[in-house]
Design a protein around this motif. Structure first.
Motif, PDB file in Angstrom:
ATOM      1  N   SER A 158      11.407   0.186  66.198  1.00 41.54           N
ATOM      2  CA  SER A 158      12.543  -0.675  66.531  1.00 41.54           C
ATOM      3  C   SER A 158      12.251  -1.557  67.734  1.00 41.54           C
ATOM      4  O   SER A 158      12.707  -2.703  67.801  1.00 41.54           O
ATOM      5  CB  SER A 158      13.790   0.172  66.800  1.00 41.54           C
ATOM      6  OG  SER A 158      13.719   0.813  68.067  1.00 41.54           O
ATOM      7  N   LEU A 161      10.706  -4.784  66.850  1.00 40.88           N
ATOM      8  CA  LEU A 161      11.491  -5.664  65.986  1.00 40.88           C
ATOM      9  C   LEU A 161      12.664  -6.327  66.699  1.00 40.88           C
ATOM     10  O   LEU A 161      13.386  -7.118  66.108  1.00 40.88           O
ATOM     11  CB  LEU A 161      12.031  -4.862  64.788  1.00 40.88           C
ATOM     12  CG  LEU A 161      10.990  -4.279  63.831  1.00 40.88           C
ATOM     13  CD1 LEU A 161      11.672  -3.381  62.797  1.00 40.88           C
ATOM     14  CD2 LEU A 161      10.221  -5.386  63.127  1.00 40.88           C
ATOM     15  N   SER A 163      13.078  -8.673  68.889  1.00 41.05           N
ATOM     16  CA  SER A 163      13.149 -10.138  69.020  1.00 41.05           C
ATOM     17  C   SER A 163      13.301 -10.831  67.676  1.00 41.05           C
ATOM     18  O   SER A 163      14.153 -11.711  67.505  1.00 41.05           O
ATOM     19  CB  SER A 163      11.895 -10.658  69.736  1.00 41.05           C
ATOM     20  OG  SER A 163      11.802 -10.123  71.029  1.00 41.05           O
ATOM     21  N   ASP A 164      12.501 -10.410  66.716  1.00 39.02           N
ATOM     22  CA  ASP A 164      12.453 -11.128  65.433  1.00 39.02           C
ATOM     23  C   ASP A 164      13.547 -10.693  64.462  1.00 39.02           C
ATOM     24  O   ASP A 164      14.132 -11.525  63.759  1.00 39.02           O
ATOM     25  CB  ASP A 164      11.084 -10.944  64.785  1.00 39.02           C
ATOM     26  CG  ASP A 164       9.963 -11.563  65.599  1.00 39.02           C
ATOM     27  OD1 ASP A 164      10.245 -12.521  66.340  1.00 39.02           O
ATOM     28  OD2 ASP A 164       8.822 -11.081  65.501  1.00 39.02           O
ATOM     29  N   THR A 165      13.797  -9.409  64.377  1.00 34.40           N
ATOM     30  CA  THR A 165      14.816  -8.898  63.446  1.00 34.40           C
ATOM     31  C   THR A 165      15.710  -7.898  64.169  1.00 34.40           C
ATOM     32  O   THR A 165      15.600  -6.678  63.969  1.00 34.40           O
ATOM     33  CB  THR A 165      14.153  -8.228  62.222  1.00 34.40           C
ATOM     34  OG1 THR A 165      13.199  -7.259  62.675  1.00 34.40           O
ATOM     35  CG2 THR A 165      13.450  -9.249  61.342  1.00 34.40           C
ATOM     36  N   PRO A 166      16.615  -8.388  65.029  1.00 35.25           N
ATOM     37  CA  PRO A 166      17.450  -7.494  65.832  1.00 35.25           C
ATOM     38  C   PRO A 166      18.359  -6.598  64.995  1.00 35.25           C
ATOM     39  O   PRO A 166      18.652  -5.475  65.395  1.00 35.25           O
ATOM     40  CB  PRO A 166      18.272  -8.459  66.705  1.00 35.25           C
ATOM     41  CG  PRO A 166      18.208  -9.776  65.994  1.00 35.25           C
ATOM     42  CD  PRO A 166      16.884  -9.808  65.314  1.00 35.25           C
ATOM     43  N   GLY A 167      18.783  -7.070  63.819  1.00 30.26           N
ATOM     44  CA  GLY A 167      19.638  -6.243  62.976  1.00 30.26           C
ATOM     45  C   GLY A 167      18.910  -5.013  62.463  1.00 30.26           C
ATOM     46  O   GLY A 167      19.445  -3.897  62.477  1.00 30.26           O
ATOM     47  N   GLN A 168      17.670  -5.210  62.023  1.00 23.48           N
ATOM     48  CA  GLN A 168      16.874  -4.082  61.541  1.00 23.48           C
ATOM     49  C   GLN A 168      16.544  -3.128  62.686  1.00 23.48           C
ATOM     50  O   GLN A 168      16.551  -1.906  62.529  1.00 23.48           O
ATOM     51  CB  GLN A 168      15.579  -4.584  60.895  1.00 23.48           C
ATOM     52  CG  GLN A 168      14.754  -3.470  60.254  1.00 23.48           C
ATOM     53  CD  GLN A 168      13.511  -4.010  59.567  1.00 23.48           C
ATOM     54  OE1 GLN A 168      13.279  -5.221  59.520  1.00 23.48           O
ATOM     55  NE2 GLN A 168      12.706  -3.117  59.030  1.00 23.48           N
ATOM     56  N   SER A 169      16.265  -3.706  63.860  1.00 24.33           N
ATOM     57  CA  SER A 169      15.990  -2.889  65.037  1.00 24.33           C
ATOM     58  C   SER A 169      17.199  -2.021  65.390  1.00 24.33           C
ATOM     59  O   SER A 169      17.064  -0.832  65.693  1.00 24.33           O
ATOM     60  CB  SER A 169      15.622  -3.784  66.222  1.00 24.33           C
ATOM     61  OG  SER A 169      15.436  -3.025  67.394  1.00 24.33           O
ATOM     62  N   HIS A 171      19.546  -1.018  63.351  1.00 20.95           N
ATOM     63  CA  HIS A 171      19.686   0.002  62.309  1.00 20.95           C
ATOM     64  C   HIS A 171      18.747   1.179  62.580  1.00 20.95           C
ATOM     65  O   HIS A 171      19.129   2.343  62.445  1.00 20.95           O
ATOM     66  CB  HIS A 171      19.395  -0.599  60.939  1.00 20.95           C
ATOM     67  CG  HIS A 171      19.459   0.388  59.817  1.00 20.95           C
ATOM     68  ND1 HIS A 171      20.626   1.030  59.447  1.00 20.95           N
ATOM     69  CD2 HIS A 171      18.488   0.857  58.980  1.00 20.95           C
ATOM     70  CE1 HIS A 171      20.374   1.851  58.433  1.00 20.95           C
ATOM     71  NE2 HIS A 171      19.093   1.763  58.135  1.00 20.95           N
TER      72      HIS A 171
END
Length: 228
Positions: A158, A161, A163-169, A171
């Motif tokens: 997490s 991730l 910076s690039d995909t904060p939603g996935q981070s 989660h």
């Protein structure tokens, strides 16, 4: 140190997942004791009191027994296999078998975990993904070590991730908090400290929120429920 395996451990039945796990663990302990003793040479023989039982390829056999146990859904074996995957100590043929076992135990991929598969060209497996999925199966069967190990892996992923995909981070942090909380409720000694560190990270990520709103975030709600 003990350099023998008790005779009652040596012949678990084909459906005895606990017996296979215990034998694998005992065999590993014997091997470690032999390696640690300068006056005992490496051997493919385990001593059972006055008798000797030979194990061909002894250095690899514990992994086979863990795999046999894991195939029957044993949480301890699934968890134990995660570590040699992390360390690259599970050979390619056993990696492929571990993937087959995961496919047998579940019907679909797990959201939030990297997919694990065998590369059709060279039959290699991404070991980080394999270890996480093995820990997941152990965690879902209630093993607190698997829960903490998977949570650690998720936190590491997490952070990369954010910076690039904060939603996935986010989660992944939520999943990690849930796993740490489950382990903490079972008395795992490291889980409470891990939860506190995770809350510190979450607070820094969500520093734009007011305190009341922060306490309603999924990670904080999970952590607070575990420590109540």
């Amino acid at each position: 140190p003990n350099t023998s395996v008790d005779p009652w451990l040596t012949e678990p039945g084909v459906e005895d997942d606990v017996g296979m796990f215990v034998l694998a663990s005992a065999t590993e302990n014997v091997q470690k004791s032999k390696r640690d003793r300068t006056d005992v040479k490496e051997s493919n023989v385990l001593h059972h009191g006055e008798t000797e039982v030979s194990y061909e390829g002894l250095s690899c056999r514990p992994h086979d027994m863990y795999l046999n146990s894991a195939e029957l859904g044993n949480a301890f074996a699934l968890t134990r296999l995660g570590k040699p995957c992390e360390d690259g100590a599970l050979d390619p043929a056993r990696q492929v078998r571990a993937v087959s076992i995961l496919n047998l135990l579940r019907t679909s991929p797990v959201e939030g975990l990297p997919s694990v598969r065998v590369d059709p060209l060279d039959e290699t497996v991404e070991l980080g993904a394999l270890s996480m999925n093995l820990y997941f199966e152990g965690a879902m069967r209630g093993n607190p070590l698997a829960q903490c190990s998977l949570a650690d892996e998720l936190m590491g992923a997490s952070m990369g991730l954010m910076s690039d995909t904060p939603g996935q981070s986010a989660h992944m942090r939520h999943m990690a908090a849930t796993l740490f909380a489950l382990a903490a409720q079972q008395g795992h000694r490291d889980a409470q400290g891990a939860l506190r560190r995770l809350l510190g990270i979450e607070r820094s990520v969500l520093d734009w929120l007011e305190e009341d709103a922060l306490l309603l975030s999924p990670v904080f709600m999970v952590a607070c429920a575990a420590t109540a």
